[in-house]
Design an enzyme around this catalytic site. Structure first.
Site, PDB file in Angstrom:
ATOM      1  N   GLU A 137     -89.962 112.105  62.230  1.00 30.61           N
ATOM      2  CA  GLU A 137     -90.457 112.921  61.107  1.00 30.61           C
ATOM      3  C   GLU A 137     -91.559 113.904  61.483  1.00 30.61           C
ATOM      4  OE1 GLU A 137     -91.466 109.931  58.165  1.00 30.61           O
ATOM      5  OE2 GLU A 137     -89.374 109.406  57.851  1.00 30.61           O
ATOM      6  N   GLU A 245     -80.531 105.696  58.950  1.00 28.71           N
ATOM      7  CA  GLU A 245     -81.236 104.959  57.881  1.00 28.71           C
ATOM      8  C   GLU A 245     -80.500 105.108  56.548  1.00 28.71           C
ATOM      9  OE1 GLU A 245     -85.463 105.753  57.703  1.00 28.71           O
ATOM     10  OE2 GLU A 245     -85.644 106.016  59.865  1.00 28.71           O
TER      11      GLU A 245
HETATM   12  C1  HAH Z   1     -88.244 106.401  56.598  1.00 29.82           C
HETATM   13  N1  HAH Z   1     -88.969 107.501  56.021  1.00 29.82           N
HETATM   14  C2  HAH Z   1     -88.900 105.875  57.879  1.00 29.82           C
HETATM   15  O1  HAH Z   1     -88.296 106.475  59.001  1.00 29.82           O
HETATM   16  C3  HAH Z   1     -88.796 104.358  58.032  1.00 29.82           C
HETATM   17  O2  HAH Z   1     -89.542 103.974  59.167  1.00 29.82           O
HETATM   18  C4  HAH Z   1     -89.304 103.629  56.818  1.00 29.82           C
HETATM   19  O3  HAH Z   1     -89.196 102.217  56.989  1.00 29.82           O
HETATM   20  C5  HAH Z   1     -88.559 104.093  55.629  1.00 29.82           C
HETATM   21  C6  HAH Z   1     -88.071 105.351  55.565  1.00 29.82           C
HETATM   22  C7  HAH Z   1     -88.300 108.201  54.950  1.00 29.82           C
HETATM   23  C8  HAH Z   1     -89.102 109.112  54.100  1.00 29.82           C
HETATM   24  C9  HAH Z   1     -88.465 109.841  53.114  1.00 29.82           C
HETATM   25  O4  HAH Z   1     -87.144 109.724  52.969  1.00 29.82           O
HETATM   26  C10 HAH Z   1     -89.201 110.713  52.287  1.00 29.82           C
HETATM   27  C11 HAH Z   1     -90.574 110.834  52.434  1.00 29.82           C
HETATM   28  C12 HAH Z   1     -91.199 110.092  53.399  1.00 29.82           C
HETATM   29  C13 HAH Z   1     -90.472 109.223  54.217  1.00 29.82           C
END
Ligand code: HAH
Length: 334
Positions: A137, A245
């Site tokens: 990210e 994911e």
């Molecule tokens: C993910 N972020 C992460 O990669 C993971 O490590 C965590 O456990 C859950 C989700 C997703 C995310 C998003 O879709 C929107 C804003 C911030 C983060």
């Protein structure tokens, strides 16, 4: 129960591995489901910096080892998540050492910490973790800048921090597949920024092998055309693509709180149709997609129960809270 239900990962053998994000607890409570339907695992939290190195120099690998042992015992693939991220990373990484309380780490100190962290974590799971989400990210949600401005990695090290992270990971485990991983990956503006960022990294010779499309999607967005166009855009860089994911939320992003304790029939129908369409696309792109991982295994545990609304139950998977296959399970079978 699972004996009579065809195995999802076996059905997908001709295509790609099917994964689930897990915790030490889910390895116990979802054990049978995991073993029957999934042939790849990702650590939902227990390999993150705050889990393995909460205090500088003190590594706590207990939970991650439990996961690595489980994967080995059941001959499942294992993805590592994640090494360099602006979130779930202890503050000490970015702070000046003793004698300079409150100060910000010098670039040299932060880079040395990055190298030590990656060396220790990737080194420990060499031969066990086949693919790492090296950087998570990093790209800006809004632009015009390519990289997010609220990452202390970037603030201290500049844009070079990504290149360093991939180089350290590759030096530690030359056989591991190295991924850049991000969300909103199908939104056109962000997709363009991700592609531009990856092009820059590749041009500088970064050892990067794949892009991880997180796939935190909804019942109607992103549109199927955007999913298709995104897979093609990332694959056009010469990278392999993994969906890392996946979950299909029952709620639109802007939907507020809800008291539902069960999904409605309309929700389940919409989700079933959507899952069918999405997996048909994944199968179409089997040449570039080398893995599809759900961010959980069944509806009894999902991060979406607390995001973006705390305490709002969600049902984003193809197995229900009792681990029974939902209608969506049938529609994704090839
Ligand atoms: C993910 N972020 C992460 O990669 C993971 O490590 C965590 O456990 C859950 C989700 C997703 C995310 C998003 O879709 C929107 C804003 C911030 C983060």
């Amino acid at each position: 129960m699972s004996e009579t239900v065809p195995s999802l990962c076996q059905a997908y053998n001709p295509y790609f591995p099917i994964g689930a994000a897990v915790s030490p607890r889910s390895l116990e409570v979802q054990r049978d489901l995991l073993v029957h339907h999934y042939n790849s695992l990702t650590a939902e939290n227990c390999m993150k910096p705050e889990s393995v190195q909460r205090v500088e120099g003190i590594f706590t690998f207990g939970d991650a080892d439990t996961l690595a042992d489980f994967a080995r015992e059941h001959r499942m693939k294992l993805r590592g998540h994640t090494l360099v991220w602006h979130s779930q990373t202890p503050d000490w990484f970015f702070e000046a050492g003793e004698g300079n309380d409150g100060g910000v780490a010098e670039p040299e100190a932060l880079l040395a910490r990055m190298e030590a962290h990656i060396g220790a974590v990737v080194g420990r799971y060499r031969g066990a973790v086949y693919a790492w989400d090296v950087v998570n990210e990093a790209v800006s949600d809004s632009g015009p800048e390519l990289l997010r401005t609220n990452s202390r990695w970037g603030a201290i090290l500049g844009d070079d921090y990504l290149l360093h992270a991939f180089q350290f990971a590759h030096a530690t485990d030359p056989a591991a597949l190295l991924f850049y991983n991000d969300y909103n990956e199908c939104e056109t503006g962000k997709r363009d920024r991700i592609v531009a960022m990856l092009k820059g990294l590749l041009a500088r010779g970064a050892p990067i092998h794949g892009f991880g499309m997180q796939g935190h999607w909804g019942l109607s967005s992103p549109p199927l055309d955007s999913i298709r166009a995104s897979i093609e855009a990332y694959a056009a860089l010469g990278l392999m693509v993994q969906v890392t994911e996946l979950d299909i939320s029952m709620y639109e992003w802007s939907h507020g709180p809800s008291d539902l304790t069960e999904p409605t029939a309309e929700m389940l129908d919409a989700q079933t149709k959507r899952y069918g369409e999405i997996f048909a696309i994944f199968r179409e792109y089997r040449d570039v997609i080398t893995g599809v991982t759900f961010w959980g295994a069944s509806d009894d545990h999902t991060w979406l129960d607390n995001f973006p609304e705390k305490g709002r139950k969600n049902w984003p998977f193809v197995f229900d809270t009792e681990h029974r296959p939902k209608k969506s399970f049938r529609t994704i079978l090839p």
